[in-house]
Design a protein around this motif. Structure first.
Motif: not given
Length: 175
Positions: A148-163
């Motif tokens: 969750w800490p990593f995920w929260n950082t990822v989704i609040a950033s400009s990187v592409g992502f998938s969970g």
């Protein structure tokens, strides 16, 4: 282990599937029945045990320099799993089924779907060592206490992502 040109893949821990019948997945957000597969670009998203929660992030054309440094470090792509899944990552027997892409249509930006029963092009192929696949593809694999800490950082950033399978992650801690 990636799809070749004109092919899509379905990853499974079951090496005995002879035909794939469209169905509505228990976690589906749409009512239609599909057979799901991925192309070469999204194959690494499935180099995991099926139920393993994972958070993935990568550089996109709109990723800022600051977000790249903060989220990805020097990597182009990062996959994160929890320590509790390490043994499964080491020991899972994962297989890839190859299909002709002509039987599938794109679904969103990450998947391909078939709406009729399809048969693989041949027997399933063992995927092999998941850590070696990540390393050979240049994908940094991070092992974390919780996602969750990593995920929260990822989704609040400009990187592409998938969970994927995040519902299986260690529950979030409420401070």
């Amino acid at each position: 282990m990636r799809a070749a040109e004109g092919e899509v893949l379905h990853f499974s821990e079951d090496p005995h599937i002879s035909r794939f019948v469209p169905h509505v997945a228990a976690t589906a957000r749409q009512p239609e029945a599909y057979v799901w597969a991925v192309d070469a670009a999204r194959s690494p998203d499935y180099w995991f045990p099926r139920q393993c929660p994972r958070a993935m992030a990568w550089v996109t054309p709109t990723t800022t320099v600051d977000d790249r440094a903060r989220v990805l470090g020097t990597s182009e792509r990062v996959h994160a799993v929890e320590y509790t899944w390490l043994e499964a990552m080491r020991t899972v027997r994962l297989f890839a089924y190859r299909f002709s892409a002509e039987h599938f249509e794109p679904f969103g930006d990450a998947a391909h779907v078939a709406t009729r029963t399809v048969r693989p092009l041949g027997p399933p192929e063992p995927v092999g060592d998941l850590f070696a696949l990540h390393e050979a593809a240049g994908i940094e694999l991070r092992v974390l206490t919780g996602l969750w800490p990593f995920w929260n950082t990822v989704i609040a950033s400009s990187v592409g992502f998938s969970g994927i399978r995040l519902r299986n992650a260690t529950p979030r801690l409420i401070p």
